[in-house]
Design an enzyme around this catalytic site. Structure first.
Site, PDB file in Angstrom:
ATOM      1  N   ARG A 120     -27.221  30.555   2.269  1.00  0.00           N
ATOM      2  CA  ARG A 120     -27.994  31.178   3.344  1.00  0.00           C
ATOM      3  C   ARG A 120     -28.974  32.206   2.789  1.00  0.00           C
ATOM      4  O   ARG A 120     -30.125  32.271   3.211  1.00  0.00           O
ATOM      5  CB  ARG A 120     -27.067  31.802   4.391  1.00  0.00           C
ATOM      6  CG  ARG A 120     -26.378  30.733   5.244  1.00  0.00           C
ATOM      7  CD  ARG A 120     -25.353  31.332   6.151  1.00  0.00           C
ATOM      8  NE  ARG A 120     -24.374  32.047   5.337  1.00  0.00           N
ATOM      9  CZ  ARG A 120     -23.345  32.722   5.815  1.00  0.00           C
ATOM     10  NH1 ARG A 120     -23.162  32.805   7.111  1.00  0.00           N
ATOM     11  NH2 ARG A 120     -22.498  33.316   5.014  1.00  0.00           N
ATOM     12  N   ASN A 166     -24.460  29.403  10.235  1.00  0.00           N
ATOM     13  CA  ASN A 166     -23.389  28.413  10.131  1.00  0.00           C
ATOM     14  C   ASN A 166     -23.266  27.688  11.454  1.00  0.00           C
ATOM     15  O   ASN A 166     -23.323  28.319  12.508  1.00  0.00           O
ATOM     16  CB  ASN A 166     -22.054  29.093   9.817  1.00  0.00           C
ATOM     17  CG  ASN A 166     -22.000  29.629   8.406  1.00  0.00           C
ATOM     18  OD1 ASN A 166     -22.862  29.349   7.589  1.00  0.00           O
ATOM     19  ND2 ASN A 166     -20.991  30.409   8.110  1.00  0.00           N
TER      20      ASN A 166
END
Length: 93
Positions: free
Chosen positions: A21, A39
């Site tokens: 990320r 997520n």
């Protein structure tokens, strides 16, 4: 100035705990894109990105490679409507 576009991407694989990320946020910011990564379930993330088409295509290539320790299994994406709702590219939890 080129027309703004937007994509929605789902990335699956070993992407937890490898800095995926943060990697995507850094690359998207450098490309001048706005949106987010978050997520979506245990082995997937969702990316919404808006910006210039060439920058979005470059981001797609980066999503498919990821940082060194990531193992990308599947990348699905589609063009979506550009909203202009984002002020930066962020990591959403």
């Amino acid at each position: 100035m080129s027309e703004k576009k937007a994509i929605k991407v789902s990335v699956a694989g070993r992407i937890q705990g490898v800095g995926y990320r943060a990697f995507v946020q850094q690359k998207a910011t450098k490309l001048g894109l706005k949106g987010y990564i978050r997520n979506s379930d245990g082995s997937e993330v969702e990316v919404i990105a808006e910006g210039a088409e060439d920058s979005l295509e470059e981001l797609l290539e980066l999503l498919e490679s990821g940082p060194n320790r990531a193992e990308i299994e599947d990348v699905n994406w589609e063009w979506i409507e550009h909203t202009g709702d984002f002020i930066r590219f962020s990591i959403n939890y």
